[in-house]
Scaffold this active site. Sequence first.
Site, mmCIF file in Angstrom:
data_model
loop_
_atom_site.group_PDB
_atom_site.id
_atom_site.type_symbol
_atom_site.label_atom_id
_atom_site.label_comp_id
_atom_site.label_asym_id
_atom_site.label_seq_id
_atom_site.Cartn_x
_atom_site.Cartn_y
_atom_site.Cartn_z
ATOM 1 N N PHE A 88 59.733 63.261 7.320
ATOM 2 C CA PHE A 88 60.536 62.955 7.448
ATOM 3 C C PHE A 88 59.090 61.711 8.453
ATOM 4 C CE2 PHE A 88 60.867 66.117 10.348
ATOM 5 C CZ PHE A 88 60.557 65.781 11.474
ATOM 6 N N LYS B 153 59.837 60.094 -3.813
ATOM 7 C CA LYS B 153 61.086 60.538 -3.174
ATOM 8 C C LYS B 153 60.666 60.546 -1.377
ATOM 9 C CE LYS B 153 62.936 63.725 -2.374
ATOM 10 N NZ LYS B 153 63.489 63.808 -0.328
ATOM 11 N N GLU C 57 65.176 62.532 2.622
ATOM 12 C CA GLU C 57 66.605 62.498 3.177
ATOM 13 C C GLU C 57 67.007 62.134 4.253
ATOM 14 O OE1 GLU C 57 64.888 64.779 2.583
ATOM 15 O OE2 GLU C 57 66.029 66.633 2.618
ATOM 16 N N SER D 264 55.879 70.321 5.025
ATOM 17 C CA SER D 264 56.629 71.924 5.518
ATOM 18 C C SER D 264 55.351 72.779 4.110
ATOM 19 C CB SER D 264 56.993 72.179 6.087
ATOM 20 O OG SER D 264 57.691 72.701 4.836
ATOM 21 N N CYS E 201 51.810 65.384 12.328
ATOM 22 C CA CYS E 201 51.354 66.802 11.757
ATOM 23 C C CYS E 201 49.790 67.160 12.769
ATOM 24 C CB CYS E 201 51.299 66.357 10.142
ATOM 25 S SG CYS E 201 50.028 64.738 9.897
ATOM 26 N N GLU F 59 54.830 77.174 13.742
ATOM 27 C CA GLU F 59 54.388 75.412 13.779
ATOM 28 C C GLU F 59 55.948 75.106 14.631
ATOM 29 O OE1 GLU F 59 55.165 72.637 10.461
ATOM 30 O OE2 GLU F 59 53.848 71.134 11.255
HETATM 31 P P1 NAD Z 1 59.753 69.216 4.569
HETATM 32 O O1 NAD Z 1 58.740 69.931 3.514
HETATM 33 O O2 NAD Z 1 61.456 69.727 4.997
HETATM 34 O O3 NAD Z 1 60.315 67.981 3.272
HETATM 35 C C1 NAD Z 1 59.393 66.998 3.195
HETATM 36 C C2 NAD Z 1 59.708 65.946 1.524
HETATM 37 O O4 NAD Z 1 60.038 68.051 0.658
HETATM 38 C C3 NAD Z 1 61.144 65.671 1.743
HETATM 39 O O5 NAD Z 1 61.070 65.130 1.119
HETATM 40 C C4 NAD Z 1 62.362 66.645 1.405
HETATM 41 O O6 NAD Z 1 63.308 66.356 1.084
HETATM 42 C C5 NAD Z 1 61.345 67.602 0.259
HETATM 43 N N1 NAD Z 1 62.133 69.077 0.056
HETATM 44 C C6 NAD Z 1 62.400 69.896 1.265
HETATM 45 N N2 NAD Z 1 63.487 71.597 1.163
HETATM 46 C C7 NAD Z 1 63.201 71.363 -0.130
HETATM 47 C C8 NAD Z 1 63.145 72.286 -1.552
HETATM 48 N N3 NAD Z 1 63.838 73.295 -0.929
HETATM 49 N N4 NAD Z 1 62.736 72.187 -2.717
HETATM 50 C C9 NAD Z 1 62.073 71.020 -2.628
HETATM 51 N N5 NAD Z 1 61.345 69.839 -2.036
HETATM 52 C C10 NAD Z 1 61.896 69.699 -0.218
HETATM 53 O O7 NAD Z 1 59.451 68.927 5.527
HETATM 54 P P2 NAD Z 1 59.724 67.736 7.008
HETATM 55 O O8 NAD Z 1 60.500 68.378 7.619
HETATM 56 O O9 NAD Z 1 60.458 66.534 5.889
HETATM 57 O O10 NAD Z 1 58.480 67.200 7.464
HETATM 58 C C11 NAD Z 1 58.121 68.522 8.808
HETATM 59 C C12 NAD Z 1 56.536 69.206 8.238
HETATM 60 O O11 NAD Z 1 56.054 68.003 7.716
HETATM 61 C C13 NAD Z 1 55.869 69.569 9.140
HETATM 62 O O12 NAD Z 1 55.139 70.520 8.673
HETATM 63 C C14 NAD Z 1 54.523 68.529 9.493
HETATM 64 O O13 NAD Z 1 53.180 69.598 9.806
HETATM 65 C C15 NAD Z 1 54.366 68.541 7.902
HETATM 66 N N6 NAD Z 1 53.695 66.876 7.762
HETATM 67 C C16 NAD Z 1 51.944 67.246 7.220
HETATM 68 C C17 NAD Z 1 51.471 65.544 7.022
HETATM 69 C C18 NAD Z 1 50.279 66.583 7.142
HETATM 70 O O14 NAD Z 1 49.234 65.692 6.392
HETATM 71 N N7 NAD Z 1 49.438 67.958 6.733
HETATM 72 C C19 NAD Z 1 51.730 64.819 7.606
HETATM 73 C C20 NAD Z 1 53.059 64.730 7.509
HETATM 74 C C21 NAD Z 1 53.622 65.842 8.316
#
Ligand code: NAD
Length: 494
Positions: free
Chosen positions: A149, A173, A176, A226, A281, A379
Amino acid sequence: MYRIDHWIDGHTVSSKSGRTGNIFDPATGQIQGTVGFADVDEVDQAVANAKAALPAWRSTNLSRRAEIMFNMRELVSSHRSEIAALLTQEHGKVTADALGELARGLENIEYACGIPNLLKGGYSEQASAGVDVYNIRQPLGVVVGITPFNFPSMVPMWMFANAIACGNTFILKPSEKDPSTAMLIAELLKQAGLPDGVFNIVQGDKVAVDRLLSHPDIAAISFVGSTPIARYIYETGTKNGKRVQALGGAKNHMLVLPDADLDMAADALVSAAYGSAGERCMAISVVLAVDTIADELVAKVKSRIPNIVVGNGSDPSSEMGPLITGEHRDKVAGYIAGAAGEGAKVVVDGREGAPSDGFFLKPSLIDHAQPGMKCYDEEIFGPVLTVVRVKSYEQGLQLINDNQFGNGTAIFTRDGGVARQFQFDVNVGMVGINVPIPVPVSYYSFGGWKASLFGDLHMYGPDGIAFYTRSKVVTSRWPDPRTSKVDLGFPQNR
Ligand code: NAD
Protein backbone atom coordinates in the site's frame (compact mmCIF):
# COMPACT_ATOMS: atom_id res chain seq x y z
CA MET A 1 -18.44 6.79 -3.37
CA TYR A 2 -16.68 5.29 -6.34
CA ARG A 3 -15.87 1.78 -7.49
CA ILE A 4 -12.58 0.33 -8.76
CA ASP A 5 -12.37 -2.88 -10.79
CA HIS A 6 -9.91 -4.80 -12.94
CA TRP A 7 -8.06 -3.71 -16.09
CA ILE A 8 -7.92 -6.55 -18.57
CA ASP A 9 -7.06 -6.41 -22.28
CA GLY A 10 -7.01 -2.63 -22.40
CA HIS A 11 -10.24 -1.79 -20.60
CA THR A 12 -12.01 -1.87 -17.26
CA VAL A 13 -13.64 -5.20 -16.41
CA SER A 14 -16.16 -5.27 -13.56
CA SER A 15 -15.67 -7.92 -10.93
CA LYS A 16 -18.60 -10.28 -10.60
CA SER A 17 -17.19 -12.24 -7.68
CA GLY A 18 -19.46 -10.51 -5.18
CA ARG A 19 -16.45 -9.91 -2.92
CA THR A 20 -15.31 -6.33 -2.34
CA GLY A 21 -13.12 -4.24 -0.08
CA ASN A 22 -13.56 -0.75 1.33
CA ILE A 23 -11.31 2.10 0.28
CA PHE A 24 -10.91 4.55 3.14
CA ASP A 25 -9.95 8.19 3.11
CA PRO A 26 -7.26 7.96 5.80
CA ALA A 27 -7.50 11.68 6.52
CA THR A 28 -11.18 11.46 7.53
CA GLY A 29 -11.59 7.80 8.39
CA GLN A 30 -14.59 7.62 6.05
CA ILE A 31 -15.17 4.98 3.38
CA GLN A 32 -14.81 6.70 0.01
CA GLY A 33 -14.96 3.78 -2.40
CA THR A 34 -15.18 0.07 -3.06
CA VAL A 35 -12.82 -2.24 -4.86
CA GLY A 36 -13.97 -5.46 -6.51
CA PHE A 37 -11.94 -8.51 -5.53
CA ALA A 38 -11.02 -11.01 -8.23
CA ASP A 39 -12.06 -14.62 -7.99
CA VAL A 40 -10.18 -17.45 -9.69
CA ASP A 41 -12.09 -17.04 -12.99
CA GLU A 42 -11.28 -13.33 -13.17
CA VAL A 43 -7.57 -13.99 -12.53
CA ASP A 44 -7.66 -16.68 -15.20
CA GLN A 45 -9.23 -14.21 -17.63
CA ALA A 46 -6.38 -11.73 -17.04
CA VAL A 47 -3.76 -14.45 -17.46
CA ALA A 48 -5.39 -15.69 -20.68
CA ASN A 49 -5.36 -12.17 -22.13
CA ALA A 50 -1.76 -11.56 -21.09
CA LYS A 51 -0.79 -14.89 -22.64
CA ALA A 52 -2.61 -14.08 -25.89
CA ALA A 53 -0.84 -10.70 -26.11
CA LEU A 54 2.61 -12.24 -25.59
CA PRO A 55 3.61 -13.47 -29.07
CA ALA A 56 2.99 -10.11 -30.76
CA TRP A 57 4.52 -8.11 -27.93
CA ARG A 58 7.74 -10.10 -27.66
CA SER A 59 8.08 -9.74 -31.44
CA THR A 60 7.71 -5.94 -31.26
CA ASN A 61 10.83 -4.04 -32.32
CA LEU A 62 13.04 -2.74 -29.54
CA SER A 63 12.83 0.78 -30.94
CA ARG A 64 9.03 0.67 -30.76
CA ARG A 65 9.16 -0.60 -27.17
CA ALA A 66 11.53 2.25 -26.31
CA GLU A 67 9.22 4.73 -28.04
CA ILE A 68 6.28 3.57 -25.89
CA MET A 69 8.39 4.02 -22.75
CA PHE A 70 9.38 7.54 -23.88
CA ASN A 71 5.68 8.30 -24.49
CA MET A 72 4.83 6.95 -21.04
CA ARG A 73 7.54 9.09 -19.49
CA GLU A 74 5.95 12.20 -20.98
CA LEU A 75 2.42 11.13 -20.00
CA VAL A 76 3.33 10.40 -16.37
CA SER A 77 5.17 13.67 -16.24
CA SER A 78 2.23 15.66 -17.60
CA HIS A 79 -0.23 13.85 -15.25
CA ARG A 80 1.96 14.38 -12.18
CA SER A 81 -0.58 16.42 -10.23
CA GLU A 82 -3.45 14.06 -11.00
CA ILE A 83 -1.46 10.99 -9.90
CA ALA A 84 -0.18 12.74 -6.77
CA ALA A 85 -3.76 13.74 -5.87
CA LEU A 86 -4.85 10.09 -6.10
CA LEU A 87 -1.93 9.03 -3.90
CA THR A 88 -2.95 11.57 -1.28
CA GLN A 89 -6.61 10.67 -1.56
CA GLU A 90 -6.16 6.95 -0.86
CA HIS A 91 -2.80 6.63 0.90
CA GLY A 92 -2.90 9.93 2.79
CA LYS A 93 0.66 11.08 2.08
CA VAL A 94 1.23 14.81 1.69
CA THR A 95 1.44 16.26 -1.82
CA ALA A 96 5.21 16.92 -1.77
CA ASP A 97 5.82 13.32 -0.69
CA ALA A 98 3.44 11.99 -3.35
CA LEU A 99 5.29 13.98 -6.03
CA GLY A 100 8.58 12.63 -4.66
CA GLU A 101 7.36 9.03 -4.88
CA LEU A 102 6.26 9.61 -8.43
CA ALA A 103 9.57 11.18 -9.43
CA ARG A 104 11.46 8.15 -8.11
CA GLY A 105 9.07 5.81 -9.92
CA LEU A 106 9.49 7.73 -13.16
CA GLU A 107 13.24 7.08 -13.04
CA ASN A 108 12.44 3.43 -13.72
CA ILE A 109 10.44 4.28 -16.83
CA GLU A 110 13.38 6.43 -17.97
CA TYR A 111 15.72 3.50 -17.38
CA ALA A 112 13.49 1.23 -19.48
CA CYS A 113 13.67 3.77 -22.35
CA GLY A 114 17.20 2.42 -22.83
CA ILE A 115 15.95 -1.11 -23.47
CA PRO A 116 17.66 -1.50 -26.89
CA ASN A 117 20.98 -1.00 -25.14
CA LEU A 118 20.07 -2.98 -22.01
CA LEU A 119 19.21 -6.12 -23.97
CA LYS A 120 22.45 -6.26 -25.95
CA GLY A 121 24.08 -9.65 -25.74
CA GLY A 122 27.71 -10.70 -26.15
CA TYR A 123 29.31 -12.20 -29.25
CA SER A 124 32.51 -14.26 -29.53
CA GLU A 125 33.77 -14.71 -33.04
CA GLN A 126 35.88 -17.80 -33.77
CA ALA A 127 35.35 -19.56 -30.44
CA SER A 128 36.44 -22.60 -32.43
CA ALA A 129 37.32 -23.06 -36.10
CA GLY A 130 34.51 -21.30 -37.96
CA VAL A 131 32.38 -21.34 -34.82
CA ASP A 132 30.83 -18.23 -33.30
CA VAL A 133 29.07 -18.06 -29.92
CA TYR A 134 26.64 -15.42 -28.76
CA ASN A 135 24.07 -14.93 -26.07
CA ILE A 136 20.67 -13.31 -26.25
CA ARG A 137 18.23 -12.38 -23.49
CA GLN A 138 14.60 -13.33 -24.05
CA PRO A 139 11.48 -12.48 -22.04
CA LEU A 140 10.04 -15.01 -19.58
CA GLY A 141 6.38 -14.81 -20.62
CA VAL A 142 3.50 -13.63 -18.43
CA VAL A 143 4.91 -12.07 -15.24
CA VAL A 144 3.20 -10.73 -12.14
CA GLY A 145 3.77 -7.81 -9.75
CA ILE A 146 2.17 -7.84 -6.28
CA THR A 147 2.58 -4.52 -4.51
CA PRO A 148 2.15 -2.94 -1.05
CA PHE A 149 0.00 0.00 0.00
CA ASN A 150 2.79 2.41 0.79
CA PHE A 151 4.04 3.26 -2.73
CA PRO A 152 1.06 2.77 -5.06
CA SER A 153 2.84 4.36 -8.06
CA MET A 154 6.57 3.85 -7.46
CA VAL A 155 6.67 0.14 -6.64
CA PRO A 156 4.57 -0.90 -9.67
CA MET A 157 6.94 1.24 -11.79
CA TRP A 158 9.93 -0.63 -10.29
CA MET A 159 8.41 -3.72 -11.87
CA PHE A 160 6.34 -3.14 -14.98
CA ALA A 161 8.68 -0.73 -16.78
CA ASN A 162 11.51 -3.24 -17.16
CA ALA A 163 9.22 -6.28 -17.37
CA ILE A 164 7.30 -4.87 -20.34
CA ALA A 165 10.32 -3.32 -22.04
CA CYS A 166 11.99 -6.76 -21.92
CA GLY A 167 9.06 -8.19 -23.93
CA ASN A 168 6.99 -9.81 -21.17
CA THR A 169 3.30 -9.24 -20.61
CA PHE A 170 2.38 -8.15 -17.10
CA ILE A 171 -0.32 -8.54 -14.46
CA LEU A 172 -0.35 -6.16 -11.51
CA LYS A 173 -2.09 -7.00 -8.24
CA PRO A 174 -2.02 -3.66 -6.37
CA SER A 175 -2.72 -3.24 -2.69
CA GLU A 176 -6.45 -3.40 -2.07
CA LYS A 177 -6.10 -0.39 0.27
CA ASP A 178 -5.22 2.13 -2.47
CA PRO A 179 -6.00 0.60 -5.87
CA SER A 180 -6.90 3.68 -7.98
CA THR A 181 -3.44 4.91 -8.99
CA ALA A 182 -2.75 1.66 -10.84
CA MET A 183 -5.88 2.18 -12.95
CA LEU A 184 -4.70 5.63 -14.04
CA ILE A 185 -1.29 4.16 -14.88
CA ALA A 186 -3.04 1.53 -17.04
CA GLU A 187 -4.90 4.23 -18.96
CA LEU A 188 -1.68 6.17 -19.52
CA LEU A 189 0.10 3.04 -20.80
CA LYS A 190 -2.72 2.58 -23.29
CA GLN A 191 -2.41 6.21 -24.39
CA ALA A 192 1.36 5.69 -24.70
CA GLY A 193 0.64 3.08 -27.38
CA LEU A 194 1.01 -0.13 -25.39
CA PRO A 195 -1.06 -2.85 -27.09
CA ASP A 196 -4.06 -4.20 -25.16
CA GLY A 197 -3.32 -7.22 -22.99
CA VAL A 198 0.34 -6.34 -22.35
CA PHE A 199 -0.46 -4.64 -19.01
CA ASN A 200 -3.35 -5.92 -16.90
CA ILE A 201 -4.58 -5.36 -13.36
CA VAL A 202 -6.43 -7.73 -11.10
CA GLN A 203 -7.69 -6.19 -7.91
CA GLY A 204 -8.07 -8.32 -4.84
CA ASP A 205 -6.70 -10.11 -1.84
CA LYS A 206 -5.29 -13.53 -0.96
CA VAL A 207 -7.69 -15.31 -3.34
CA ALA A 208 -6.23 -13.47 -6.34
CA VAL A 209 -2.65 -13.83 -5.09
CA ASP A 210 -3.01 -17.56 -4.48
CA ARG A 211 -4.37 -18.12 -7.98
CA LEU A 212 -1.48 -16.14 -9.47
CA LEU A 213 0.96 -18.23 -7.41
CA SER A 214 -0.43 -21.48 -8.74
CA HIS A 215 -1.41 -20.57 -12.32
CA PRO A 216 0.64 -22.68 -14.74
CA ASP A 217 0.95 -19.84 -17.28
CA ILE A 218 2.68 -17.43 -14.89
CA ALA A 219 6.46 -17.47 -15.32
CA ALA A 220 7.64 -15.08 -12.61
CA ILE A 221 6.48 -13.05 -9.63
CA SER A 222 7.86 -9.84 -8.18
CA PHE A 223 6.54 -9.05 -4.73
CA VAL A 224 7.00 -6.16 -2.31
CA GLY A 225 5.33 -6.20 1.10
CA SER A 226 5.73 -7.48 4.63
CA THR A 227 8.17 -10.24 5.54
CA PRO A 228 5.69 -13.01 6.45
CA ILE A 229 3.87 -12.59 3.11
CA ALA A 230 7.15 -12.22 1.19
CA ARG A 231 8.33 -15.53 2.64
CA TYR A 232 5.02 -17.17 1.73
CA ILE A 233 5.11 -15.80 -1.84
CA TYR A 234 8.69 -16.97 -2.31
CA GLU A 235 8.11 -20.46 -0.91
CA THR A 236 4.81 -21.04 -2.74
CA GLY A 237 5.88 -19.46 -6.04
CA THR A 238 9.19 -21.32 -6.27
CA LYS A 239 7.51 -24.59 -5.27
CA ASN A 240 5.23 -24.04 -8.27
CA GLY A 241 8.25 -23.57 -10.55
CA LYS A 242 8.16 -19.79 -10.85
CA ARG A 243 11.02 -17.32 -10.67
CA VAL A 244 10.38 -15.15 -7.59
CA GLN A 245 11.85 -12.04 -6.05
CA ALA A 246 10.03 -11.15 -2.81
CA LEU A 247 11.01 -8.03 -0.89
CA GLY A 248 9.95 -7.89 2.75
CA GLY A 249 9.92 -5.62 5.76
CA ALA A 250 12.62 -3.62 7.46
CA LYS A 251 14.05 -2.14 10.63
CA ASN A 252 16.55 0.40 9.39
CA HIS A 253 19.19 1.62 11.85
CA MET A 254 21.11 4.86 11.66
CA LEU A 255 24.41 4.82 13.54
CA VAL A 256 25.44 8.28 14.73
CA LEU A 257 29.10 8.58 15.76
CA PRO A 258 30.40 11.25 18.14
CA ASP A 259 32.17 13.17 15.37
CA ALA A 260 28.98 13.61 13.32
CA ASP A 261 27.41 17.02 12.87
CA LEU A 262 24.57 16.49 15.34
CA ASP A 263 22.24 19.11 13.90
CA MET A 264 22.58 17.53 10.48
CA ALA A 265 22.05 14.07 11.98
CA ALA A 266 18.94 15.26 13.86
CA ASP A 267 17.48 16.87 10.72
CA ALA A 268 18.12 13.65 8.79
CA LEU A 269 16.61 11.49 11.54
CA VAL A 270 13.43 13.52 11.80
CA SER A 271 13.01 13.54 8.01
CA ALA A 272 13.74 9.83 7.58
CA ALA A 273 11.74 8.62 10.59
CA TYR A 274 8.58 10.68 10.22
CA GLY A 275 8.34 11.35 6.46
CA SER A 276 5.28 9.57 5.02
CA ALA A 277 4.26 8.88 8.65
CA GLY A 278 7.07 6.31 8.84
CA GLU A 279 5.29 4.08 6.32
CA ARG A 280 8.38 3.61 4.17
CA CYS A 281 10.41 0.43 3.97
CA MET A 282 13.53 2.64 3.96
CA ALA A 283 12.41 4.82 6.89
CA ILE A 284 14.89 5.06 9.74
CA SER A 285 13.15 3.48 12.72
CA VAL A 286 16.14 3.01 15.06
CA VAL A 287 18.91 5.42 15.89
CA LEU A 288 22.03 3.97 17.46
CA ALA A 289 23.51 6.85 19.41
CA VAL A 290 26.98 6.52 20.88
CA ASP A 291 26.72 7.26 24.62
CA THR A 292 28.79 10.43 24.63
CA ILE A 293 26.44 12.27 22.26
CA ALA A 294 23.19 10.42 22.95
CA ASP A 295 21.63 12.99 25.33
CA GLU A 296 22.42 15.85 22.97
CA LEU A 297 21.13 14.00 19.91
CA VAL A 298 17.88 12.96 21.63
CA ALA A 299 17.35 16.56 22.74
CA LYS A 300 17.90 17.85 19.21
CA VAL A 301 15.42 15.35 17.73
CA LYS A 302 12.89 16.10 20.46
CA SER A 303 13.15 19.84 19.87
CA ARG A 304 12.32 19.41 16.17
CA ILE A 305 9.21 17.24 16.64
CA PRO A 306 6.74 19.98 17.72
CA ASN A 307 7.45 21.82 14.46
CA ILE A 308 6.16 18.97 12.30
CA VAL A 309 2.74 19.89 10.91
CA VAL A 310 0.47 16.83 10.98
CA GLY A 311 -2.71 17.01 8.93
CA ASN A 312 -4.65 16.16 5.82
CA GLY A 313 -2.21 15.44 3.00
CA SER A 314 -4.10 17.65 0.58
CA ASP A 315 -3.53 20.68 2.82
CA PRO A 316 -0.36 22.34 1.45
CA SER A 317 0.79 23.21 4.97
CA SER A 318 0.79 19.56 6.13
CA GLU A 319 4.15 17.82 6.39
CA MET A 320 2.96 14.44 7.67
CA GLY A 321 -0.34 12.74 6.88
CA PRO A 322 -2.35 9.94 8.53
CA LEU A 323 -1.61 6.21 8.65
CA ILE A 324 -3.26 3.90 6.17
CA THR A 325 -6.06 2.38 8.30
CA GLY A 326 -7.53 2.65 11.77
CA GLU A 327 -6.35 -0.87 12.48
CA HIS A 328 -2.77 -0.04 11.55
CA ARG A 329 -2.87 3.21 13.55
CA ASP A 330 -4.01 1.22 16.61
CA LYS A 331 -1.26 -1.35 16.10
CA VAL A 332 1.40 1.37 15.96
CA ALA A 333 -0.11 3.03 19.03
CA GLY A 334 0.18 -0.33 20.81
CA TYR A 335 3.98 -0.25 20.47
CA ILE A 336 4.08 3.20 22.09
CA ALA A 337 1.72 2.04 24.85
CA GLY A 338 3.85 -1.03 25.55
CA ALA A 339 7.27 0.63 25.47
CA ALA A 340 7.35 2.00 29.01
CA GLY A 341 6.32 -1.34 30.47
CA GLU A 342 9.28 -2.95 28.71
CA GLY A 343 11.70 -0.49 30.32
CA ALA A 344 12.05 2.06 27.52
CA LYS A 345 11.31 5.76 27.98
CA VAL A 346 8.65 7.46 25.86
CA VAL A 347 10.13 10.91 25.30
CA VAL A 348 7.43 12.11 22.90
CA ASP A 349 4.07 10.31 22.77
CA GLY A 350 2.45 10.74 19.35
CA ARG A 351 -0.91 9.53 20.61
CA GLU A 352 -1.31 12.87 22.37
CA GLY A 353 -2.84 15.68 20.38
CA ALA A 354 -3.28 13.73 17.14
CA PRO A 355 -6.22 14.91 15.00
CA SER A 356 -9.24 12.84 16.03
CA ASP A 357 -10.78 12.52 12.55
CA GLY A 358 -8.91 10.07 10.39
CA PHE A 359 -6.12 7.65 11.19
CA PHE A 360 -3.62 10.07 12.66
CA LEU A 361 -0.74 9.69 15.06
CA LYS A 362 1.82 12.38 15.71
CA PRO A 363 5.56 11.58 15.74
CA SER A 364 6.80 9.52 18.71
CA LEU A 365 10.27 9.20 20.19
CA ILE A 366 11.22 6.26 22.41
CA ASP A 367 14.59 6.34 24.20
CA HIS A 368 16.55 3.58 25.97
CA ALA A 369 15.17 0.81 23.79
CA GLN A 370 16.95 -2.54 23.79
CA PRO A 371 16.87 -5.81 21.85
CA GLY A 372 14.21 -8.00 23.43
CA MET A 373 11.69 -5.14 23.56
CA LYS A 374 8.88 -5.30 21.02
CA CYS A 375 9.40 -1.67 20.01
CA TYR A 376 12.94 -2.62 18.96
CA ASP A 377 12.50 -6.15 17.67
CA GLU A 378 9.48 -5.70 15.42
CA GLU A 379 8.81 -3.57 12.36
CA ILE A 380 6.42 -0.83 13.55
CA PHE A 381 5.87 0.91 10.17
CA GLY A 382 4.65 4.16 11.67
CA PRO A 383 5.99 7.51 12.87
CA VAL A 384 7.96 6.07 15.80
CA LEU A 385 11.71 6.50 16.23
CA THR A 386 13.43 4.35 18.87
CA VAL A 387 16.80 5.21 20.32
CA VAL A 388 19.28 2.56 21.39
CA ARG A 389 22.33 3.86 23.20
CA VAL A 390 25.56 2.09 22.30
CA LYS A 391 29.06 2.29 23.74
CA SER A 392 30.95 2.23 20.47
CA TYR A 393 30.94 1.88 16.69
CA GLU A 394 31.59 -1.86 17.17
CA GLN A 395 28.54 -2.35 19.39
CA GLY A 396 26.35 -0.42 16.94
CA LEU A 397 27.60 -2.47 14.01
CA GLN A 398 26.96 -5.68 15.93
CA LEU A 399 23.34 -4.70 16.60
CA ILE A 400 22.73 -3.94 12.93
CA ASN A 401 24.28 -7.23 11.86
CA ASP A 402 22.35 -9.21 14.49
CA ASN A 403 19.00 -7.76 13.36
CA GLN A 404 16.70 -10.08 11.44
CA PHE A 405 16.18 -7.44 8.73
CA GLY A 406 18.79 -6.01 6.38
CA ASN A 407 17.03 -3.54 4.10
CA GLY A 408 18.71 -0.18 4.62
CA THR A 409 21.08 1.44 7.09
CA ALA A 410 22.99 4.69 7.46
CA ILE A 411 26.06 5.96 9.25
CA PHE A 412 26.55 9.60 10.16
CA THR A 413 30.19 10.53 10.71
CA ARG A 414 32.89 12.84 9.37
CA ASP A 415 35.49 10.05 9.43
CA GLY A 416 35.85 8.61 5.93
CA GLY A 417 37.89 5.66 7.17
CA VAL A 418 35.22 4.53 9.61
CA ALA A 419 32.49 5.04 7.01
CA ARG A 420 34.39 2.86 4.57
CA GLN A 421 34.88 0.19 7.22
CA PHE A 422 31.11 0.30 7.91
CA GLN A 423 30.32 -0.16 4.23
CA PHE A 424 32.68 -3.17 4.25
CA ASP A 425 31.37 -4.78 7.46
CA VAL A 426 27.64 -4.19 7.54
CA ASN A 427 25.23 -6.99 6.55
CA VAL A 428 22.61 -4.80 4.90
CA GLY A 429 21.70 -4.43 1.23
CA MET A 430 21.53 -0.62 0.96
CA VAL A 431 23.90 1.63 2.87
CA GLY A 432 23.87 5.40 3.30
CA ILE A 433 26.94 7.38 4.31
CA ASN A 434 25.52 10.63 5.66
CA VAL A 435 22.46 9.74 3.54
CA PRO A 436 19.51 8.64 5.68
CA ILE A 437 17.34 7.01 3.00
CA PRO A 438 19.73 5.39 0.53
CA VAL A 439 17.20 4.23 -2.09
CA PRO A 440 19.41 3.41 -5.10
CA VAL A 441 18.93 5.34 -8.34
CA SER A 442 17.19 3.38 -11.09
CA TYR A 443 20.42 2.31 -12.82
CA TYR A 444 21.49 0.40 -9.71
CA SER A 445 19.20 -2.16 -8.09
CA PHE A 446 17.07 -2.09 -4.94
CA GLY A 447 17.13 -4.91 -2.43
CA GLY A 448 17.77 -5.80 1.17
CA TRP A 449 19.50 -8.75 2.77
CA LYS A 450 18.32 -11.31 5.34
CA ALA A 451 14.55 -11.26 6.05
CA SER A 452 14.15 -8.18 3.83
CA LEU A 453 14.47 -10.15 0.58
CA PHE A 454 13.73 -13.69 -0.53
CA GLY A 455 15.26 -14.56 -3.88
CA ASP A 456 18.49 -13.97 -5.70
CA LEU A 457 17.99 -10.82 -7.72
CA HIS A 458 17.25 -7.35 -6.44
CA MET A 459 14.59 -5.18 -8.00
CA TYR A 460 14.90 -2.78 -10.97
CA GLY A 461 18.11 -1.60 -12.65
CA PRO A 462 20.47 -4.28 -14.01
CA ASP A 463 19.04 -6.95 -11.67
CA GLY A 464 15.55 -6.11 -12.95
CA ILE A 465 16.63 -6.77 -16.54
CA ALA A 466 18.24 -10.05 -15.45
CA PHE A 467 15.12 -11.04 -13.50
CA TYR A 468 12.71 -10.45 -16.38
CA THR A 469 14.78 -12.23 -19.03
CA ARG A 470 16.51 -15.53 -19.49
CA SER A 471 19.72 -16.05 -21.32
CA LYS A 472 20.07 -18.22 -24.37
CA VAL A 473 23.50 -19.08 -25.77
CA VAL A 474 23.80 -19.88 -29.46
CA THR A 475 26.77 -21.74 -30.94
CA SER A 476 26.81 -21.46 -34.72
CA ARG A 477 28.91 -22.53 -37.69
CA TRP A 478 28.41 -22.50 -41.44
CA PRO A 479 30.74 -25.24 -42.67
CA ASP A 480 31.20 -26.51 -46.17
CA PRO A 481 28.99 -29.66 -46.29
CA ARG A 482 31.80 -31.44 -48.13
CA THR A 483 33.91 -31.44 -44.93
CA SER A 484 31.16 -33.16 -42.91
CA LYS A 485 31.96 -36.48 -41.20
CA VAL A 486 30.72 -38.53 -38.21
CA ASP A 487 32.71 -37.83 -35.03
CA LEU A 488 31.50 -39.36 -31.75
CA GLY A 489 34.09 -37.51 -29.64
CA PHE A 490 33.01 -34.68 -27.35
CA PRO A 491 33.29 -31.31 -29.14
CA GLN A 492 36.61 -29.58 -28.31
CA ASN A 493 37.87 -26.13 -29.13
CA ARG A 494 41.60 -26.75 -29.34
P1 NAD B 1 1.40 -6.73 2.94
O1 NAD B 1 2.42 -7.81 2.98
O2 NAD B 1 0.27 -6.78 3.89
O3 NAD B 1 0.71 -6.70 1.48
C1 NAD B 1 1.48 -6.68 0.30
C2 NAD B 1 0.67 -7.33 -0.82
O4 NAD B 1 0.40 -8.69 -0.47
C3 NAD B 1 -0.68 -6.66 -1.06
O5 NAD B 1 -0.92 -6.60 -2.44
C4 NAD B 1 -1.67 -7.60 -0.36
O6 NAD B 1 -2.93 -7.63 -0.97
C5 NAD B 1 -1.00 -8.97 -0.48
N1 NAD B 1 -1.30 -9.84 0.66
C6 NAD B 1 -1.52 -9.45 1.94
N2 NAD B 1 -1.76 -10.53 2.72
C7 NAD B 1 -1.68 -11.62 1.91
C8 NAD B 1 -1.83 -13.03 2.14
N3 NAD B 1 -2.10 -13.51 3.34
N4 NAD B 1 -1.68 -13.85 1.09
C9 NAD B 1 -1.40 -13.37 -0.14
N5 NAD B 1 -1.25 -12.04 -0.40
C10 NAD B 1 -1.39 -11.18 0.61
O7 NAD B 1 2.18 -5.34 3.02
P2 NAD B 1 1.57 -3.88 3.14
O8 NAD B 1 0.99 -3.70 4.49
O9 NAD B 1 0.75 -3.55 1.96
O10 NAD B 1 2.91 -3.01 3.01
C11 NAD B 1 3.74 -2.71 4.10
C12 NAD B 1 4.88 -3.68 4.20
O11 NAD B 1 5.61 -3.69 2.98
C13 NAD B 1 5.90 -3.30 5.27
O12 NAD B 1 6.31 -4.47 5.93
C14 NAD B 1 7.04 -2.70 4.47
O13 NAD B 1 8.31 -2.76 5.10
C15 NAD B 1 7.01 -3.52 3.25
N6 NAD B 1 7.65 -2.86 2.13
C16 NAD B 1 8.86 -3.32 1.74
C17 NAD B 1 9.52 -2.70 0.71
C18 NAD B 1 10.85 -3.20 0.25
O14 NAD B 1 11.29 -2.74 -0.78
N7 NAD B 1 11.51 -4.11 0.94
C19 NAD B 1 8.93 -1.61 0.06
C20 NAD B 1 7.69 -1.17 0.48
C21 NAD B 1 7.05 -1.81 1.52
